[in-house]
Design an enzyme around this catalytic site. Sequence first.
Site, PDB file in Angstrom:
ATOM      1  N   ARG A   1      10.193 -21.221  36.192  1.00  0.00           N
ATOM      2  CA  ARG A   1      10.766 -22.450  36.766  1.00  0.00           C
ATOM      3  C   ARG A   1       9.773 -23.567  36.523  1.00  0.00           C
ATOM      4  O   ARG A   1       8.577 -23.411  36.766  1.00  0.00           O
ATOM      5  CB  ARG A   1      11.021 -22.303  38.264  1.00  0.00           C
TER       6      ARG A   1
ATOM      7  N   ARG B   1      14.457 -18.469  47.335  1.00  0.00           N
ATOM      8  CA  ARG B   1      15.468 -17.500  46.936  1.00  0.00           C
ATOM      9  C   ARG B   1      15.262 -16.940  45.540  1.00  0.00           C
ATOM     10  O   ARG B   1      15.317 -15.731  45.321  1.00  0.00           O
ATOM     11  CB  ARG B   1      16.877 -18.137  46.961  1.00  0.00           C
ATOM     12  N   THR B   2      15.063 -17.837  44.586  1.00  0.00           N
ATOM     13  CA  THR B   2      15.006 -17.383  43.197  1.00  0.00           C
ATOM     14  C   THR B   2      13.798 -16.481  42.992  1.00  0.00           C
ATOM     15  O   THR B   2      13.897 -15.386  42.443  1.00  0.00           O
ATOM     16  CB  THR B   2      14.977 -18.594  42.243  1.00  0.00           C
TER      17      THR B   2
ATOM     18  N   HIS C   1      20.121 -23.741  35.324  1.00  0.00           N
ATOM     19  CA  HIS C   1      19.670 -22.680  36.228  1.00  0.00           C
ATOM     20  C   HIS C   1      20.674 -21.527  36.084  1.00  0.00           C
ATOM     21  O   HIS C   1      21.478 -21.256  36.968  1.00  0.00           O
ATOM     22  CB  HIS C   1      19.659 -23.234  37.659  1.00  0.00           C
TER      23      HIS C   1
ATOM     24  N   LYS D   1      -6.110 -27.161  36.095  1.00  0.00           N
ATOM     25  CA  LYS D   1      -7.225 -27.574  35.239  1.00  0.00           C
ATOM     26  C   LYS D   1      -6.741 -28.245  33.960  1.00  0.00           C
ATOM     27  O   LYS D   1      -7.543 -28.604  33.111  1.00  0.00           O
ATOM     28  CB  LYS D   1      -8.079 -26.348  34.864  1.00  0.00           C
TER      29      LYS D   1
HETATM   30  C1  NCD Z   1      18.461 -24.747  43.577  1.00  0.00           C
HETATM   31  C2  NCD Z   1      17.492 -25.190  42.520  1.00  0.00           C
HETATM   32  O1  NCD Z   1      16.298 -24.894  42.600  1.00  0.00           O
HETATM   33  O2  NCD Z   1      17.964 -25.812  41.574  1.00  0.00           O
HETATM   34  N1  NCD Z   1      17.912 -23.804  44.447  1.00  0.00           N
HETATM   35  C3  NCD Z   1      18.086 -22.481  44.154  1.00  0.00           C
HETATM   36  O3  NCD Z   1      17.530 -21.957  43.209  1.00  0.00           O
HETATM   37  N2  NCD Z   1      18.928 -21.792  44.929  1.00  0.00           N
HETATM   38  C4  NCD Z   1      19.128 -25.860  44.279  1.00  0.00           C
HETATM   39  C5  NCD Z   1      18.297 -26.935  44.923  1.00  0.00           C
HETATM   40  O4  NCD Z   1      17.073 -26.907  44.902  1.00  0.00           O
HETATM   41  O5  NCD Z   1      18.917 -27.847  45.482  1.00  0.00           O
END
Ligand code: NCD
Length: 294
Positions: free
Chosen positions: A95, A45-46, A123, A74
Amino acid sequence: MDIINTKEMSKDDIVAVLDRAAEIEPSDALDGDVLALLFFEPSTRTRMSFDTAMKRLGGDTVDMGSVESSSVKKGETLADTVRVVEGYADAIVLRHPREGAARLAAEFVDVPVINAGDGAGHHPTQTLLDLYTVRDNVAAALGDLHVGIMGDLKYGRTVHSLAFALAKFGARITFVSPPSLRVPENVRTELGRAGIEFKEVDGVDDVIDTLDVLYATRIQKERFPDEKEYEKVAGEYRVTPETLETARDDLVLMHPLPRVDEIAPDVDETRHAKYFEQAHNGVPVRMAVLDMVM
Ligand code: NCD
């Protein structure tokens, strides 16, 4: 301007993003701009909604791809990676499994860094789309809500960012989790400082009838130091139609997704289920974020 966590955003900053997201239309506003997508952890999603958002604004994206196929494999440091990528892009979405990674990256580059999840830390853009979804579905002001946050409150970064943001609006929060997965001390301290009324309970049954929003979360298996600890709690805290029997008619059920077992599929058809709508809101909200940051 970086977006590292919701703690550092003011209430006005948050409202400005939500308002912008409500009116934003596809345009060529970011024509010629490039957004780098650096995901050192899995994402659907992100990553995809940032990609879509950038393209809807006429911009382009470059994606590092998987860690396996990049120079990280590496042994390249995060600092070096972002310094290189800064030369390719006008902003970076990051991320990373390590808490504090986005903050660190932001210190090394001049382009804006957007935290798309740093370990069990924060997040922030997930929280923005969460609040957007709440605002879209609940008539009352954010500050007047009673929000239940359930599941892995210790390792769930979406929980931490959401709690910090709700605190700014003055919402009432009930945390629902096993004792081993309670919210960390820093979140508690912050809520205390904000004068927020919050409760911690082991199960949702006693509070479900008073909630405006129930925010379910996944047990963050990948962050458990000990697999056995995970086994102990996996499978508890599952929302089923029975869980919702005493819920208010207008209870909004949310989840950042992916869900594993936390919400039974037969809940999807109920009027409470808003988690797919929530995921879709990632696009307008991230369009608003990119529009403001870039
Ligand atoms: C979340 C995350 O990555 O923190 N996912 C997201 O971005 N919608 C929640 C999760 O992984 O449980």
